[in-house]
Design a protein around this motif. Structure first.
Motif, PDB file in Angstrom:
ATOM      1  N   ARG A  42       0.828  -1.181   0.000  1.00  0.00           N
ATOM      2  CA  ARG A  42       0.000   0.000   0.000  1.00  0.00           C
ATOM      3  C   ARG A  42       0.873   1.244   0.000  1.00  0.00           C
ATOM      4  O   ARG A  42       1.616   1.488   0.939  1.00  0.00           O
ATOM      5  CB  ARG A  42      -0.917  -0.002   1.228  1.00  0.00           C
ATOM      6  CG  ARG A  42      -1.837   1.215   1.242  1.00  0.00           C
ATOM      7  CD  ARG A  42      -2.698   1.224   2.474  1.00  0.00           C
ATOM      8  NE  ARG A  42      -3.417   2.475   2.613  1.00  0.00           N
ATOM      9  CZ  ARG A  42      -4.559   2.747   2.007  1.00  0.00           C
ATOM     10  NH1 ARG A  42      -5.110   1.845   1.235  1.00  0.00           N
ATOM     11  NH2 ARG A  42      -5.158   3.905   2.170  1.00  0.00           N
ATOM     12  N   ILE A  43       0.856   2.000  -1.102  1.00  0.00           N
ATOM     13  CA  ILE A  43       1.549   3.287  -1.140  1.00  0.00           C
ATOM     14  C   ILE A  43       0.479   4.363  -1.167  1.00  0.00           C
ATOM     15  O   ILE A  43      -0.257   4.476  -2.131  1.00  0.00           O
ATOM     16  CB  ILE A  43       2.440   3.418  -2.397  1.00  0.00           C
ATOM     17  CG1 ILE A  43       3.407   2.248  -2.479  1.00  0.00           C
ATOM     18  CG2 ILE A  43       3.191   4.731  -2.373  1.00  0.00           C
ATOM     19  CD1 ILE A  43       4.187   2.213  -3.763  1.00  0.00           C
ATOM     20  N   PRO A  44       0.383   5.126  -0.097  1.00  0.00           N
ATOM     21  CA  PRO A  44      -0.669   6.133  -0.054  1.00  0.00           C
ATOM     22  C   PRO A  44      -0.536   7.125  -1.202  1.00  0.00           C
ATOM     23  O   PRO A  44       0.546   7.362  -1.713  1.00  0.00           O
ATOM     24  CB  PRO A  44      -0.423   6.841   1.288  1.00  0.00           C
ATOM     25  CG  PRO A  44       0.342   5.885   2.094  1.00  0.00           C
ATOM     26  CD  PRO A  44       1.147   5.091   1.140  1.00  0.00           C
TER      27      PRO A  44
ATOM     28  N   LYS B 258       2.626   8.922  -3.650  1.00  0.00           N
ATOM     29  CA  LYS B 258       2.684   8.823  -5.115  1.00  0.00           C
ATOM     30  C   LYS B 258       2.737  10.211  -5.733  1.00  0.00           C
ATOM     31  O   LYS B 258       3.535  10.482  -6.626  1.00  0.00           O
ATOM     32  CB  LYS B 258       1.441   8.089  -5.641  1.00  0.00           C
ATOM     33  CG  LYS B 258       1.480   6.596  -5.413  1.00  0.00           C
ATOM     34  CD  LYS B 258       0.269   5.916  -6.036  1.00  0.00           C
ATOM     35  CE  LYS B 258       0.246   4.447  -5.652  1.00  0.00           C
ATOM     36  NZ  LYS B 258      -1.082   3.870  -5.760  1.00  0.00           N
ATOM     37  N   LEU B 259       1.865  11.087  -5.233  1.00  0.00           N
ATOM     38  CA  LEU B 259       1.857  12.451  -5.767  1.00  0.00           C
ATOM     39  C   LEU B 259       3.180  13.138  -5.492  1.00  0.00           C
ATOM     40  O   LEU B 259       3.737  13.790  -6.357  1.00  0.00           O
ATOM     41  CB  LEU B 259       0.711  13.242  -5.135  1.00  0.00           C
ATOM     42  CG  LEU B 259      -0.691  12.911  -5.633  1.00  0.00           C
ATOM     43  CD1 LEU B 259      -1.732  13.582  -4.767  1.00  0.00           C
ATOM     44  CD2 LEU B 259      -0.855  13.333  -7.075  1.00  0.00           C
ATOM     45  N   PHE B 260       3.642  13.014  -4.246  1.00  0.00           N
ATOM     46  CA  PHE B 260       4.884  13.661  -3.844  1.00  0.00           C
ATOM     47  C   PHE B 260       6.026  13.206  -4.735  1.00  0.00           C
ATOM     48  O   PHE B 260       6.790  14.015  -5.254  1.00  0.00           O
ATOM     49  CB  PHE B 260       5.155  13.317  -2.368  1.00  0.00           C
ATOM     50  CG  PHE B 260       6.333  14.020  -1.789  1.00  0.00           C
ATOM     51  CD1 PHE B 260       7.454  13.321  -1.380  1.00  0.00           C
ATOM     52  CD2 PHE B 260       6.334  15.396  -1.637  1.00  0.00           C
ATOM     53  CE1 PHE B 260       8.540  13.972  -0.832  1.00  0.00           C
ATOM     54  CE2 PHE B 260       7.415  16.058  -1.098  1.00  0.00           C
ATOM     55  CZ  PHE B 260       8.521  15.334  -0.696  1.00  0.00           C
ATOM     56  N   ALA B 261       6.107  11.884  -4.921  1.00  0.00           N
ATOM     57  CA  ALA B 261       7.176  11.357  -5.757  1.00  0.00           C
ATOM     58  C   ALA B 261       7.051  11.869  -7.184  1.00  0.00           C
ATOM     59  O   ALA B 261       8.025  12.247  -7.814  1.00  0.00           O
ATOM     60  CB  ALA B 261       7.144   9.831  -5.725  1.00  0.00           C
ATOM     61  N   THR B 262       5.811  11.874  -7.689  1.00  0.00           N
ATOM     62  CA  THR B 262       5.611  12.348  -9.061  1.00  0.00           C
ATOM     63  C   THR B 262       6.046  13.793  -9.209  1.00  0.00           C
ATOM     64  O   THR B 262       6.740  14.149 -10.161  1.00  0.00           O
ATOM     65  CB  THR B 262       4.134  12.236  -9.449  1.00  0.00           C
ATOM     66  OG1 THR B 262       3.665  10.943  -9.097  1.00  0.00           O
ATOM     67  CG2 THR B 262       3.932  12.481 -10.918  1.00  0.00           C
TER      68      THR B 262
END
Lengths: 367, 583
Positions: free
Chosen positions: B8-10, B14-18
């Motif tokens: 589970r990756i919140p 995901k947004l932060f990494a993107t």
């Protein structure tokens, strides 16, 4: 309702990207940028020395002075096209490297070193009969041709004409042991100089009563040295020429060069006998470029090069068909003392150790 | 199974990494490009410039050499010179004349080369500077340049060699040629030594501000010129030493390049037969690229930090409403229906929240309605039950039985008792909410039988029930209240002409029961009052309508039509359903 159903269907299948030409153009741009990024034009790094692979160069180790090595190697390279790498170092350092050689490949040719020294390392050499064998004075060669003499170097006394008159100058080995020369004798450390070792050997054999060496003579010599033992052979003739010392023991060719240059030096040939170093050249048994090495040995023994050495450097040729340097006594007129008669070479280590001990003791006594 | 394996990756991460990736990748690409391109550009520019300079220097040197060759040509063809060195007539030419010729040829040269003119043995020599020993020896032994000259007859030889004439004056290349007399006999040599000064001057012009180390070598790695380490001149590049001091002094260009080199330019001069190696050491460029790299690095770090902060804020801003929504949904799942999602943002997430709220409201109202309906049903059923066992009716019926018994009307008594029993049994038997029409009618019949006796046949009943609906299921006690009403209120003032019609038929999927009487009727207000829930006396009527609507919906129910003094028509409408069927 319509907006909601439309929102659900926005996910595009990734496969459809492949059909899209925009995707491919983007990819091409990225690749092009990457190429520009990482391409580092590094032109012109080709070096002359890297053109030939290392192993094809002829490797020579020589204790000779570079002023002799360079012109001869220059002529050799230009006439034969064989490329040479040389290592220039003192005789003793080179012999030590032969001691520690083990199975390592060091060089193809050992160019220089008296035949007495080279004899110790005979098993490292390969016998070679030069094409000029017939012209060579056979007395000065190893019978089996493990090493071939190319120059004859008599050991002489050099004196400063401004400090010493020709009448006062020593005539014999015994003379230089006279205490009147205390502090005026230029002498090199025999553990680093071949010529000094022969001189010492001669002195030790002088007036030998029993089988023991005449260390008394060595004492007298050390007295006269007065603590000043020189490190390099060149310092002997330089020191005498500039007046630091009155007399010195050196090789004939150095003394003659200085004489011809107009320096204030004179030469004496010792009465008891003139030890002659047969400077020899040897082919290494594990040489990698044997053909080239043999070509070089023949080159050194050729009439042309032998004559050049006589004319340019006042070295005595080993060849019978080459005259001695102008103004010098022919070989048969010299009272030559064959160094082969000295057995100090076999006991080199112990002789040198004794010498060193004597030197150290003097230092401790506060000389 | 699959869900367990998925990590589970919140959404936030995901947004932060993107965001971070999207901001750093362009940054990296641009800065690498900039760095690479500028370094490349610099490299290329410097290489080209240095190469051009070296080439230029060599072209100028070649021009000089050509001039020297011209000098050689001039001198070697001069009869006086030839005569001077020819053994036979050497004495006839005075040496001054010879030097006049030589210096005449050199007049154009600002830096004078050394000129030697010799006979074959070297016994006759004319030199502008005392001839070095090496030439005399060379003449005798055919060594070096002499050998080359004899090899290349009729060509001017260009031979690299270092000759030191005096401190500060040396030559590094020599030219030479045979002197041939008119009969074609070789009578001597002419040698010209090219001054180091001349070559050095040309090489100095290359420098142009860069720290440049120029080395001129021949084909055998013999060093002719070394602009930085003059001690290497006249030595080979491939020498080595064991003596520590000597090794320090000895600086081959190859070692230097491997240790510290920014750029190397190699130039081959075919005419001279030399290779020029120009090494641009890296000091300036290392500092330059270091500074550039440092600037880029600092810029990268700063922008990375900023983009980290911005990414964090943005990612939170976007993922927060979703998290809120999820937590609210969680609460709803646990049973709290009174929550509301905040639908602040005007995007899909706001829509999601909005629709979620709407859905929740609908759910709430739906549930409320269901509860309400259930409650109503309960109430209605209770009331129905109450209506069933009406004490008044039993009291009145017992009274009828009493009077009939008193009057000795045996059959009437039996009839009433039997029918009462039927009615009571019907009331007790209240398992089912729905009974067949047949049974309802039979109940009405029993009721009517009693009422007829009670009211002494004061009225007439006409029954007209469609036999197709007899087996249909209808709610219990929907007709009886109206019949009772018709009798009790509608026909109370009539005398003997009272008529009650009871119809039951099906039309267009709807079952309709009609109870029509010709009684006193009702005004609209009275109809309204009757239909009202509140009145205690008319519970049954409202109850029926309510029950029907509860069971079947608003489309069905009870409809009362009445005309005062004329009559009343009650219509009960139900869907036409068979047993088992539901709406």
């Amino acid at each position: 309702m319509n907006q909601r159903t439309k929102a659900i269907k926005t996910k595009i299948e990734w496969k459809s990207h492949l059909k899209n030409p925009r995707y491919w153009t983007l990819l091409l741009i990225v690749i092009a940028l990457g190429l520009i990024l990482f391409k580092l034009p590094n032109e012109g790094v080709l070096l002359l020395m890297q053109k030939e692979p290392e192993s094809h160069n002829l490797k020579i180790h020589s204790p000779l002075n570079e002023r002799i090595i360079i012109p001869i190697i220059k002529e050799f390279q230009e006439t034969t096209g064989i490329q040479v790498e040389y290592l220039s170092a003192g005789t003793m350092d080179l012999l030590e490297s032969l001691d520690n050689k083990e199975d390592k490949y060091l060089m193809d040719v050992m160019w220089g070193g008296s035949k007495e020294y080279l004899n110790i390392y005979k098993d490292l050499f390969e016998p070679y009969t030069s094409i000029y064998n017939h012209e060579i004075h056979q007395d000065y060669n190893d019978k089996e041709n493990y090493f071939l003499g190319y120059n004859l170097l008599p050991i002489v006394l050099i004196y400063n004409t401004k400090l010493v008159s020709p009448e006062e100058a020593p005539k014999s080995w015994k003379d230089i042991l006279d205490p009147k020369w205390k502090g005026k004798v230029a002498f090199v450390d025999p553990s680093t100089s071949g010529s000094a070792f022969i001189a010492l050997s001669f002195i030790l054999n002088l007036g030998q009563t029993d089988s023991e060496y005449n260390w008394n003579n060595a004492e007298k010599l050390l007295n006269n040295l007065n603590g000043k033992i020189l490190a390099k052979s060149s310092e002997v003739y330089e020191g005498v020429a500039n007046g630091d010392f009155a007399i010195g023991i050196t090789m004939e060719e150095a003394a003659i060069s200085y004489l011809h240059r107009g320096e204030d030096v004179g030469i004496v040939y010792f009465e008891e006998g003139t030890p002659v170093i047969t400077d020899s050249i040897a082919l290494m048994k594990d040489a990698k470029n044997k053909k080239e090495a043999k070509a070089f040995i023949d080159f050194v023994l050729s009439k042309k090069v032998q004559t050049y050495m006589v004319d340019q450097f006042y070295l005595r040729s080993i060849r019978e068909d080459v005259d001695v340097p102008m103004g010098l006594m022919p070989m048969d007129e010299l009272n030559i003392f064959d160094a082969a008669n000295l057995d100090t070479y076999e006991r080199k280590a112990s002789v040198l150790r004794n010498w060193r001990d004597m030197v150290v003791m003097r230092v401790q006594d506060g000389e | 199974m699959n869900r367990m394996k998925q990590i589970r990756i919140p959404l936030f991460y995901k947004l932060f990494a993107t965001f971070i990736l999207c901001s750093t990748i362009p940054l990296l690409i641009i800065s690498s490009l900039m760095y690479g391109l500028s370094v490349n550009f610099l490299n290329k520019t410097i290489y080209d410039q240095t190469y051009t300079n070296v080439e230029g220097a060599h072209l100028r040197i070649n021009d000089k050499i050509v001039e020297y060759e011209g000098i050689i040509q001039g001198i070697m063809n001069n009869d006086n010179i030839i005569q001077a060195i020819s053994i036979e007539n050497g004495h006839e030419i005075h040496e001054n004349a010879v030097y006049e010729i030589i210096y005449e040829a050199l007049i154009e040269q600002s830096i004078k080369p050394v000129v030697h003119i010799t006979n074959l043995s070297g016994s006759v020599v004319y030199s502008t500077t005392p001839i070095p020993k090496t030439y005399i020896v060379g003449l005798k032994n055919k060594w070096g340049i002499i050998r080359e000259i004899d090899r290349k007859v009729n060509h001017t030889v260009i031979y690299p060699q270092k000759i030191i004439y005096s401190p500060g004056k040396s030559s590094i290349i020599s030219l030479g040629r045979q002197i041939i007399n008119s009969e074609g006999n070789h009578v001597g040599y002419i040698l010209i030594d090219v001054p180091r000064e001349m070559i050095l001057e040309e090489m100095k012009a290359i420098h142009s501000g860069l720290s440049l180390h120029v080395v001129l070598l021949d084909n055998n790695a013999y060093t002719l010129l070394d602009t930085q380490n003059a001690s290497m001149e006249g030595k080979f590049q491939r020498s080595s030493y064991l003596d520590y001091e000597k090794n320090l002094e000895y600086k081959s260009i190859k070692d230097e390049i491997s240790k510290d080199s920014f750029l190397v330019v190699n130039y081959e001069d075919a005419k001279l037969g030399t290779m020029t190696i120009a090494n641009v050491s890296s000091n300036i460029f290392h500092s330059f690229s270091r500074i550039l790299g440092l600037i880029l690095l600092i810029g990268a770090i700063v922008s990375l930090s900023i983009s980290c902060i911005i990414s964090y804020v943005l990612a939170r801003f976007i993922s927060h409403p979703i998290r809120d929504l999820i937590s609210i949904m969680g609460e709803v799942e646990e049973g709290t229906f009174s929550v509301k999602a905040s639908a602040r943002s005007n995007d899909e997430i706001g829509d999601l929240a909005k629709y979620f709220n709407q859905m929740l409201d609908r759910l709430n109202s739906y549930m409320n309605k269901v509860i309400e309906k259930q409650q109503q049903l309960r109430t209605t059923e209770i009331k129905m039950l109450q209506a069933q066992v009406n004490p008044h009716f039993i009291y009145n019926t017992l009274d009828v039985i009493k009077w009939s018994a008193k009057m000795g009307q045996k059959s009437e008594v039996v009839s009433v008792v039997t029918n009462l029993a039927k009615i009571l049994r019907n009331s007790i038997d209240c398992d089912e909410e729905f009974v067949s029409v047949k049974r309802s009618i039979s109940f009405i019949d029993s009721y009517l039988a009693i009422q007829k006796i009670k009211y002494n046949n004061a009225f007439k009943v006409i029954r007209n029930i469609d036999h197709t609906i007899l087996e249909c299921k209808v709610p219990r006690l929907i007709i009886q209240p109206f019949v009772e009403n018709a009798i009790v209120h509608g026909l109370s003032s009539n005398s003997g002409n009272g008529e009650i019609k009871i119809n039951g038929f099906v039309e267009a999927g709807i079952i309709e029961f009609q109870i029509i009487d010709n009684g006193i009727g009702m005004t609209l207000e009275e109809i309204k009052k009757v239909s009202d829930n509140k009145s205690d006396q008319h519970i049954g009527i409202h109850n029926v309508d309510q029950r029907i609507k509860l069971y079947y919906g608003e489309d069905y129910g009870v409809h009362i039509e009445s005309q005062k003094f004329k009559g009343t028509k009650v219509a009960i409408r139900l869907p036409y359903l068979y047993e088992g069927e539901t709406l």
